[in-house]
Design a protein around this motif. Structure first.
Motif, PDB file in Angstrom:
ATOM      1  N   SER A   9      -5.022  30.596  63.115  1.00  0.00           N
ATOM      2  CA  SER A   9      -6.296  30.463  63.805  1.00  0.00           C
ATOM      3  C   SER A   9      -6.544  29.021  64.219  1.00  0.00           C
ATOM      4  N   VAL A  10      -6.232  28.089  63.317  1.00  0.00           N
ATOM      5  CA  VAL A  10      -6.395  26.667  63.628  1.00  0.00           C
ATOM      6  C   VAL A  10      -5.467  26.270  64.762  1.00  0.00           C
ATOM      7  N   ALA A  11      -4.222  26.760  64.714  1.00  0.00           N
ATOM      8  CA  ALA A  11      -3.244  26.426  65.748  1.00  0.00           C
ATOM      9  C   ALA A  11      -3.679  26.946  67.116  1.00  0.00           C
ATOM     10  N   GLU A  12      -4.370  28.090  67.116  1.00  0.00           N
ATOM     11  CA  GLU A  12      -4.849  28.672  68.371  1.00  0.00           C
ATOM     12  C   GLU A  12      -6.090  27.962  68.899  1.00  0.00           C
ATOM     13  N   GLY A  13      -6.670  27.085  68.076  1.00  0.00           N
ATOM     14  CA  GLY A  13      -7.885  26.403  68.492  1.00  0.00           C
ATOM     15  C   GLY A  13      -9.130  27.239  68.335  1.00  0.00           C
ATOM     16  N   ARG A  14      -9.048  28.314  67.565  1.00  0.00           N
ATOM     17  CA  ARG A  14     -10.212  29.172  67.330  1.00  0.00           C
ATOM     18  C   ARG A  14     -11.184  28.469  66.385  1.00  0.00           C
ATOM     19  N   VAL A  15     -12.453  28.579  66.674  1.00  0.00           N
ATOM     20  CA  VAL A  15     -13.480  27.997  65.814  1.00  0.00           C
ATOM     21  C   VAL A  15     -14.039  29.098  64.920  1.00  0.00           C
ATOM     22  N   THR A  16     -13.952  28.906  63.613  1.00  0.00           N
ATOM     23  CA  THR A  16     -14.534  29.845  62.657  1.00  0.00           C
ATOM     24  C   THR A  16     -15.705  29.149  61.985  1.00  0.00           C
ATOM     25  N   TYR A  17     -16.898  29.676  62.193  1.00  0.00           N
ATOM     26  CA  TYR A  17     -18.094  29.026  61.688  1.00  0.00           C
ATOM     27  C   TYR A  17     -18.340  29.375  60.227  1.00  0.00           C
ATOM     28  N   ALA A  18     -19.075  28.509  59.544  1.00  0.00           N
ATOM     29  CA  ALA A  18     -19.315  28.692  58.111  1.00  0.00           C
ATOM     30  C   ALA A  18     -20.112  29.958  57.839  1.00  0.00           C
ATOM     31  N   ASP A  19     -21.007  30.320  58.752  1.00  0.00           N
ATOM     32  CA  ASP A  19     -21.810  31.523  58.593  1.00  0.00           C
ATOM     33  C   ASP A  19     -22.400  31.884  59.954  1.00  0.00           C
ATOM     34  N   ARG A  20     -23.158  32.974  59.975  1.00  0.00           N
ATOM     35  CA  ARG A  20     -23.721  33.432  61.240  1.00  0.00           C
ATOM     36  C   ARG A  20     -24.747  32.447  61.782  1.00  0.00           C
ATOM     37  N   GLU A  21     -25.460  31.773  60.887  1.00  0.00           N
ATOM     38  CA  GLU A  21     -26.456  30.793  61.329  1.00  0.00           C
ATOM     39  C   GLU A  21     -25.781  29.646  62.084  1.00  0.00           C
ATOM     40  N   GLU A  22     -24.613  29.215  61.601  1.00  0.00           N
ATOM     41  CA  GLU A  22     -23.900  28.143  62.289  1.00  0.00           C
ATOM     42  C   GLU A  22     -23.397  28.621  63.639  1.00  0.00           C
ATOM     43  N   LEU A  23     -22.973  29.885  63.714  1.00  0.00           N
ATOM     44  CA  LEU A  23     -22.575  30.449  65.006  1.00  0.00           C
ATOM     45  C   LEU A  23     -23.754  30.432  65.971  1.00  0.00           C
ATOM     46  N   ALA A  24     -24.921  30.870  65.510  1.00  0.00           N
ATOM     47  CA  ALA A  24     -26.107  30.864  66.373  1.00  0.00           C
ATOM     48  C   ALA A  24     -26.451  29.455  66.820  1.00  0.00           C
ATOM     49  N   ALA A  25     -26.299  28.485  65.916  1.00  0.00           N
ATOM     50  CA  ALA A  25     -26.619  27.097  66.253  1.00  0.00           C
ATOM     51  C   ALA A  25     -25.675  26.539  67.301  1.00  0.00           C
ATOM     52  N   SER A  26     -24.493  27.162  67.457  1.00  0.00           N
ATOM     53  CA  SER A  26     -23.547  26.686  68.467  1.00  0.00           C
ATOM     54  C   SER A  26     -24.061  26.932  69.882  1.00  0.00           C
ATOM     55  N   LEU A  27     -25.162  27.688  69.999  1.00  0.00           N
ATOM     56  CA  LEU A  27     -25.782  27.932  71.306  1.00  0.00           C
ATOM     57  C   LEU A  27     -26.982  27.032  71.549  1.00  0.00           C
ATOM     58  N   ASP A  28     -27.227  26.094  70.645  1.00  0.00           N
ATOM     59  CA  ASP A  28     -28.337  25.166  70.840  1.00  0.00           C
ATOM     60  C   ASP A  28     -28.139  24.372  72.132  1.00  0.00           C
ATOM     61  N   PRO A  29     -29.230  23.916  72.746  1.00  0.00           N
ATOM     62  CA  PRO A  29     -29.105  23.147  73.981  1.00  0.00           C
ATOM     63  C   PRO A  29     -28.181  21.943  73.829  1.00  0.00           C
ATOM     64  N   ALA A  30     -27.532  21.587  74.917  1.00  0.00           N
ATOM     65  CA  ALA A  30     -26.668  20.407  74.947  1.00  0.00           C
ATOM     66  C   ALA A  30     -27.544  19.157  74.814  1.00  0.00           C
TER      67      ALA A  30
END
Length: 352
Positions: free
Chosen positions: A167-188
């Protein structure tokens, strides 16, 4: 260590009520608990906590992964179990594995037993049921192999698992939890968002069918070019292009012209584009573009991201129709293959 035959051909991310992805076949054998525990965050895109997860595999090896919050309440546990079992059934799974992610064995057993009953009602056999607390896994139900040693648990370390390394080699991002995934959509950054807001202020209102049609066609062509040349374009679209696109998305008839560009073959490349655009959108313009991200994520099989984007769209505007549509297909566990491509020529704005 239990060995069970699970040979998913194609991992796909999802959250509760989500649906299977359509992706190029890829052999991936899940034979041990550690394999399953490495596969779940690989497929969901985040590490689940206090969650009930089911992996269902179809007759041809294609998997679906469903997740729901664990609950100590019997009625809530039963409702979550029905939701997950419906998703397994709708996606044609012929075998399942159930994992409860929690430190609480009583909550785990309550939720797992409810899910097992629901799966049995739908004639889906379960290969294995176990609990994981982040460092050890435990057989959940009497009769499982290793039940007598359940209090000690079996250690596992995902950091050293081959799938984690891949997964790391593919450059996939695995978030610590769902909240961190949601935060990845925060405004730039505020500077980038403000630049888009300034560009929007400088645009004249679209008046007349001809002008709206021309802008919608420009937006569709712009998306097509960005998706077709992902390596050749910068991560952040220019403020001017973003503003023009957001102006188009504000008009449903024009948005549909752009929506026709989001297809199963292009969904994987569409997601990062719409994620960037959603993060650049100023207040008052985030609803439609977040809904576009939700749709692209669903087509790509990324149910967790699709739900996060639906939440963002609804927070910006509860009346966003596209967000309601995406929420409906997620709630009903409809696979992306049920989507019928739209012929742009059939759209009212482009038809004669």
């Amino acid at each position: 260590m239990t060995t069970f035959p699970l040979d998913p051909q194609d991992p796909d991310p999802r959250d509760a009520r989500d649906v299977p992805a359509t992706r190029p076949p890829r052999a991936l054998r899940l034979r041990t608990e550690a394999d399953v525990l490495a596969f779940v965050p690989y497929s969901l895109g985040f590490h689940p906590h206090d969650s009930l997860v089911v992996i269902g595999v179809g007759a041809h090896g294609r998997p679906m992964t469903g997740r729901a919050d664990l609950s100590g309440d019997a009625d809530e546990a039963r409702e979550c179990a029905r939701t997950l079992a419906d998703a397994v059934s709708v996606n044609g799974s012929v075998l399942a594995v159930v994992v409860a992610y929690t430190d609480d064995p009583l909550w785990a057993a309550l939720s797992a037993e409810s899910l097992l009953e629901e799966l049995a009602d739908r004639h889906v056999p379960v290969a294995h049921v176990f609990r994981a607390d982040g460092t050890h896994w435990f057989p959940l139900l009497p009769g499982d192999a290793g039940w007598s040693d359940a209090t000690a648990g079996e250690p596992y370390d995902l950091d050293v698992h081959a799938l984690t390394a891949e997964s790391v080699a593919e450059g996939r991002v695995t978030y610590a939890d769902r909240e961190e995934l949601a935060a990845s959509l925060d405004p730039a950054s505020p500077e980038l968002v403000e630049a888009v807001a300034d560009a929007l202020d400088g645009l004249a209102a679209l008046t007349g069918r001809g002008a709206l049609r021309a802008e919608a066609q420009w937006a569709a062509a712009w998306v097509r070019h960005r998706v077709g040349h992902p390596v050749e374009v910068p991560r952040w679209p220019t403020a001017e292009d973003t503003a023009r696109l957001l102006r188009v998305l504000a008009v449903p008839a024009a948005r549909d012209v752009v929506l026709a560009e989001v297809t199963l073959p292009t969904a994987r490349a569409q997601v990062p584009l719409w994620r960037a655009l959603a993060r650049l959108a100023p207040d008052g313009h985030r609803g439609p573009v977040s809904a576009m991200l939700a749709f692209a994520a669903w087509l790509d099989g990324d149910g967790a991201l699709a739900w996060c984007a639906v939440d963002r769209a609804r927070a910006a505007d509860p009346e966003i129709g596209l967000a309601t549509v995406v929420a409906g297909v997620l709630e009903n566990a409809l696979p992306p293959t049920t989507w019928q491509p739209v012929d742009p020529a059939s759209l009212p704005l482009l038809s004669a």
